[in-house]
Design a protein around this motif. Structure first.
Motif, PDB file in Angstrom:
ATOM      1  N   ILE A 221     103.324 -13.973 -57.919  1.00  0.00           N
ATOM      2  CA  ILE A 221     103.157 -13.425 -59.268  1.00  0.00           C
ATOM      3  C   ILE A 221     103.549 -11.948 -59.285  1.00  0.00           C
ATOM      4  N   LEU A 222     103.076 -11.200 -58.307  1.00  0.00           N
ATOM      5  CA  LEU A 222     103.379  -9.773 -58.242  1.00  0.00           C
ATOM      6  C   LEU A 222     104.882  -9.536 -58.059  1.00  0.00           C
ATOM      7  N   ILE A 223     105.500 -10.263 -57.138  1.00  0.00           N
ATOM      8  CA  ILE A 223     106.932 -10.098 -56.857  1.00  0.00           C
ATOM      9  C   ILE A 223     107.767 -10.417 -58.088  1.00  0.00           C
ATOM     10  N   ALA A 224     107.425 -11.501 -58.776  1.00  0.00           N
ATOM     11  CA  ALA A 224     108.189 -11.899 -59.961  1.00  0.00           C
ATOM     12  C   ALA A 224     108.131 -10.826 -61.044  1.00  0.00           C
ATOM     13  N   LEU A 225     106.959 -10.279 -61.292  1.00  0.00           N
ATOM     14  CA  LEU A 225     106.814  -9.260 -62.330  1.00  0.00           C
ATOM     15  C   LEU A 225     107.614  -8.001 -61.993  1.00  0.00           C
TER      16      LEU A 225
END
Length: 434
Positions: free
Chosen positions: A415-419
């Motif tokens: 989730i963090l990487i995608a954002l």
């Protein structure tokens, strides 16, 4: 975008299907065999995918040269990529030989450990064909010839399926080799894939009146450095991601054979759906590179966002499948009631990160089309290794969440990487026409 993305996505599905077939074919041998193939792939694929990742600079250089209609320059980049592959193959094989015993010792079930070492030892023989395939694939994609890649992967699955049946179970007079037979089949399939793509590249060059091998360029250290400048961060990003899931597999091996088998099946499901956005990512990188080579910044920006939209849409559908029908998916791999019970809950976590997994890989591809490979590497380093894996290990072993804890940590990282990567693409400066 679709004319590039659909064949490449089918190719990625074909690539993943080979691994799925290996797991399914050894599934009749029991959880230990499933776990051994999963653990063996976790050990092998991080270094081998690093080797393939070193060639990802071809996406940028070849696609830009093709967009600028400098076809000889595409050929020169391919040749230098092959020199890189030849130089790194012995190093990768040596590393894999050392890694096998290192990750199958203390804390791993003895039967799983023995089968894993046998599997990896044979699988290692296919490293050079794998890198040759990777380089020629990037070249063909960069010049817009994606259908041969699809043909190679689909037909290689038939080769692998037949090889698994013969070598695992001992058909046509061959001895029954178990998991070792699965490794032998994979090696033969890789040799076949490399040969097919070399043939199509030769035919493509001949049709434009330029023999592939008669005019093979000598080593060009300037171009090799340019490829490595793009490829090393890209390879590091790939290995950080692959090694994160590989490390999760190794950690799950310290639970019990059922948890390890369940983890491998859930990982296989997640990786299988990931192949479509991975293919879209490659198409996005090529489309962005073509647009920049043709000096069209608006087209480059549009290509990146279009690729992101396609990936998010597809992964939304796969998330619904995992949410609504986890057990039918799991029964493809195993009918063990313990695996079905645990796996049904783990697939709910997998469903939660599907959209984010698709977005992060396509944003990475779009940035690679711009020649930006360092940012995805740094974001993956922080997301997986500073946050996701430590959190997952703490939840798994300290709070005793088991497999749920490991996958919760991985989900947080994705989730963090995608954002972060989607934001970076939205802010990236695209070269303007000169």
């Amino acid at each position: 975008m679709l004319s590039l993305a659909i064949p490449v996505a089918l190719s990625e599905i074909g690539w993943m299907t080979m691994t799925v077939v290996d797991v399914v074919m050894v599934g009749k041998l029991g959880p230990s065999a499933i776990g051994a193939v999963g653990l063996g792939n976790a050990i092998y694929y991080a270094p081998s995918i690093f080797g393939i990742g070193l060639l990802l600079g071809l996406d940028t250089l070849v696609s830009r040269s093709w967009g600028a209609k400098d076809f000889d320059d595409c050929h020169r980049s391919l040749a230098q990529a092959m020199y890189i592959a030849l130089a790194f193959t012995p190093l990768l094989m040596a590393f894999i030989l050392v890694a096998g015993p290192l990750f199958t010792g203390h804390g791993v079930d003895p039967v799983v450990g023995l089968l894993t070492r046998q599997y990896v030892g044979l699988l290692n023989l296919g490293t050079l064909p794998l890198l040759v395939y990777g380089g020629f694939r990037r070249y063909l994609q960069g010049v817009g010839r994606v259908r041969p890649v699809t043909f190679a992967l689909i037909s290689a699955n038939l080769v692998n399926l037949l090889g698994n049946w013969i070598f695992i179970y001992g058909k046509f007079g061959m001895p029954a080799m178990g998991v070792r037979g699965s490794a032998c089949s994979t090696v033969f399939a890789r040799i076949y894939m490399a040969a097919v793509l070399v043939f199509f590249a030769w035919r493509h060059e001949r049709r434009r009146g330029h023999s592939l091998f008669a005019h093979w360029p000598a080593p060009d250290w300037v171009r090799i450095r340019a490829l490595l400048k793009l490829g090393v961060p890209a390879a590091s990003q790939v290995i950080l991601e692959v090694a994160a899931f590989g490390t999760a597999t190794i950690l799950s091996a310290h639970l019990d054979p059922v948890s390890l088998a369940t983890h491998e099946i859930a990982l296989s499901c997640a990786a299988y759906t990931f192949m479509v956005p991975l293919g879209i990512s490659a198409a996005g990188a090529v489309a962005v590179g073509h647009a920049i080579g043709a000096k069209s910044s608006d087209r480059a920006r549009r290509a990146g966002w279009m690729a992101l939209g396609l990936a998010v849409g597809f992964m939304s559908l796969t998330a619904l499948i995992f949410l609504l029908a986890p057990r039918p998916v799991l029964r493809i791999y195993s009918h063990d009631p313990r695996v079905l019970l645990l796996g049904a809950h783990v697939l709910l976590i997998v469903a939660a990160f599907q959209v984010f997994d698709g977005a992060q890989t396509v944003a990475t591809g779009a940035l690679r089309g711009l020649g930006e490979t360092r940012t995805p590497m740094l974001v993956n380093l922080v997301g997986y290794w500073v946050i996701g894996l430590p959190l997952g290990a703490w939840l798994c072993f300290h709070l005793h969440w088991g497999l749920y804890g490991l996958w919760s940590g991985l989900t947080t990282a994705l989730i963090l990487i995608a954002l972060l990567l989607t934001w970076r693409w939205s802010q990236a400066a695209i070269p303007q026409p000169v």
